[in-house]
Design a protein around this motif. Sequence first.
Motif, mmCIF file in Angstrom:
data_model
loop_
_atom_site.group_PDB
_atom_site.id
_atom_site.type_symbol
_atom_site.label_atom_id
_atom_site.label_comp_id
_atom_site.label_asym_id
_atom_site.label_seq_id
_atom_site.Cartn_x
_atom_site.Cartn_y
_atom_site.Cartn_z
ATOM 1 N N SER A 13 23.347 -0.477 -15.704
ATOM 2 C CA SER A 13 23.001 -0.798 -17.267
ATOM 3 C C SER A 13 23.274 0.220 -18.124
ATOM 4 C CB SER A 13 21.528 -1.397 -17.361
ATOM 5 O OG SER A 13 20.593 -0.375 -17.120
ATOM 6 N N LEU A 14 23.647 -0.175 -19.561
ATOM 7 C CA LEU A 14 24.098 0.656 -20.329
ATOM 8 C C LEU A 14 23.034 0.839 -21.573
ATOM 9 C CD1 LEU A 14 27.748 -0.380 -21.014
ATOM 10 C CD2 LEU A 14 26.773 1.709 -19.966
ATOM 11 N N SER A 15 22.312 2.051 -21.846
ATOM 12 C CA SER A 15 21.545 2.425 -22.703
ATOM 13 C C SER A 15 21.885 1.751 -24.106
ATOM 14 C CB SER A 15 21.430 3.993 -23.049
ATOM 15 O OG SER A 15 22.644 4.266 -23.645
ATOM 16 N N GLU A 16 22.984 1.306 -24.651
ATOM 17 C CA GLU A 16 23.190 0.719 -25.682
ATOM 18 C C GLU A 16 24.649 -0.119 -25.564
ATOM 19 O OE1 GLU A 16 24.099 2.942 -29.336
ATOM 20 O OE2 GLU A 16 24.279 5.001 -27.930
ATOM 21 N N TRP A 17 24.803 -1.066 -26.528
ATOM 22 C CA TRP A 17 25.934 -1.874 -26.673
ATOM 23 C C TRP A 17 26.483 -2.034 -27.876
ATOM 24 C CZ3 TRP A 17 27.546 -3.425 -21.782
ATOM 25 C CH2 TRP A 17 29.002 -4.263 -21.652
ATOM 26 N N PRO A 18 26.964 -1.129 -28.559
ATOM 27 C CA PRO A 18 27.511 -1.059 -30.004
ATOM 28 C C PRO A 18 28.362 -2.040 -30.199
ATOM 29 C CG PRO A 18 28.461 0.775 -28.859
ATOM 30 C CD PRO A 18 27.606 0.112 -27.938
ATOM 31 N N ARG A 36 30.334 0.532 -13.594
ATOM 32 C CA ARG A 36 28.706 0.375 -13.486
ATOM 33 C C ARG A 36 28.518 -0.176 -12.146
ATOM 34 N NH1 ARG A 36 28.203 -3.694 -18.317
ATOM 35 N NH2 ARG A 36 25.861 -3.667 -17.552
ATOM 36 N N ILE A 42 30.545 7.167 -29.838
ATOM 37 C CA ILE A 42 29.371 6.548 -29.428
ATOM 38 C C ILE A 42 29.334 6.595 -28.013
ATOM 39 C CG2 ILE A 42 27.664 4.720 -29.315
ATOM 40 C CD1 ILE A 42 29.182 3.826 -31.986
ATOM 41 N N THR A 43 28.251 7.281 -27.288
ATOM 42 C CA THR A 43 28.400 7.459 -25.687
ATOM 43 C C THR A 43 27.152 6.908 -25.197
ATOM 44 O OG1 THR A 43 29.109 9.600 -26.153
ATOM 45 C CG2 THR A 43 28.225 9.440 -24.201
ATOM 46 N N PRO A 44 27.297 5.463 -24.712
ATOM 47 C CA PRO A 44 25.957 4.938 -23.907
ATOM 48 C C PRO A 44 25.890 5.582 -22.711
ATOM 49 C CG PRO A 44 27.992 3.448 -24.777
ATOM 50 C CD PRO A 44 28.469 4.733 -25.023
ATOM 51 N N THR A 45 24.625 5.613 -22.398
ATOM 52 C CA THR A 45 24.275 6.073 -21.152
ATOM 53 C C THR A 45 24.399 5.095 -19.864
ATOM 54 O OG1 THR A 45 23.177 7.720 -22.261
ATOM 55 C CG2 THR A 45 22.678 7.445 -19.624
ATOM 56 N N HIS A 54 32.579 6.945 -23.287
ATOM 57 C CA HIS A 54 32.581 7.184 -24.789
ATOM 58 C C HIS A 54 33.368 5.941 -25.474
ATOM 59 C CE1 HIS A 54 31.388 11.057 -23.905
ATOM 60 N NE2 HIS A 54 32.416 11.399 -23.051
#
Length: 380
Positions: free
Chosen positions: A359-364, A322, A350-353, A338
């Motif tokens: 930065s990441l689009s999501e943090w599952p 990052r 799950i594939t954060p962008t 992934h």
Amino acid sequence: MSLTNFKAFQSAEVRLAPVTLLTGLNSSGKSTVLQALALLRQSYDSGILLSTDGNSDSRGGFLLAGELVELGTGQDLLHEDFVQDTSEPVPLISVEFRTSEKKRFTWSAMYAPEPDVLPLFHTTVPREPELWSDVPLFSRSFQYLKADRIVPATTYPRSHHQAVGRGFLGAQGEHTVNFLRYHAQDLVPEGPLRHPQARAHTLMDQVVAWMQELCPGVNLQATDIPGIDSVQLSYGFGGTTGLDSTRRRRPTNVGFGLTYALPIVVACLTAGPGSLILLENPEAHLHPRGQSRMASLIAAAASAGAQLVVETHSDHVLDGTRLAVKQGRLAASDTAVHFFRGNGAGVEIITPTVAEDGSLSEWPEGFFDESENTLDQLLG
């Protein structure tokens, strides 16, 4: 890349970018992606990954046991809840990938419980040989470095065929020392892989400079042992390159981290346009700082035109990637992250962008959040 009835996956599709990070809990399917690619390469190298005519006995197949992977038999490969076309007598195990040039490669093998070669039932591949060689998976510039890499030893194999003829470091990196010995004076091309603090542009000097990112002051030598088919690796400490150092140390007296990392450093520095590198756990035996620096090297190799698929359990490798994006050393579009996790009915991907600022689009949930969870408990 698409997989059907392949080990952990009944059906899955995974985007492969110049830098692809495969993350997730143990036994969640990350290794399966690497193994599928390695299986295709292994079958290709053996000469049996051929186009089929539907009737010929020489239709080709998947070689399940070889130098890259040993997957057992068809019974080990077939997903336990396989899907089957009712028009076919047996389930099919399929691997497909599509290139950015819209070339499509598909192999479907017929399930058989015992043989370690599964015969191909159907393929969709370009007939022109030159179209195969343009694909990184089938190019000469291919490396697969597994998690169980070479350990500190007094000698390493000296195989001219592997290290020089094929340019192959070995699935465990066992030919790295001989490769480095032979190519020590080769020049690393101008570009992102050249370390600014290296004494010179030769491969040996560049390897030393990058290894010093992992262990400041370290240097190394790779020499042959007259009279036997072995080569020797030694380390020195305390200089910028230290090749004139009189006190050398055997790898067995240094520890695992440097020797474990060496094949990855050499693979990345010798990668260029059209190269493909499959890496398992590049962070193994490295301090967090070293893990982050390893991510910088991976990003540099991708910026030089290589493609890297990396299985990792390290948030430092993720964060190093990052950071390379935020600093402009790697394009955000050239990354794919992934996260694999079981959902009770199979594997969920799950594939954060990754954005341009890193930065990441999501943090599952479960995605590198253990430090935060532990800190909450410590402060609670």
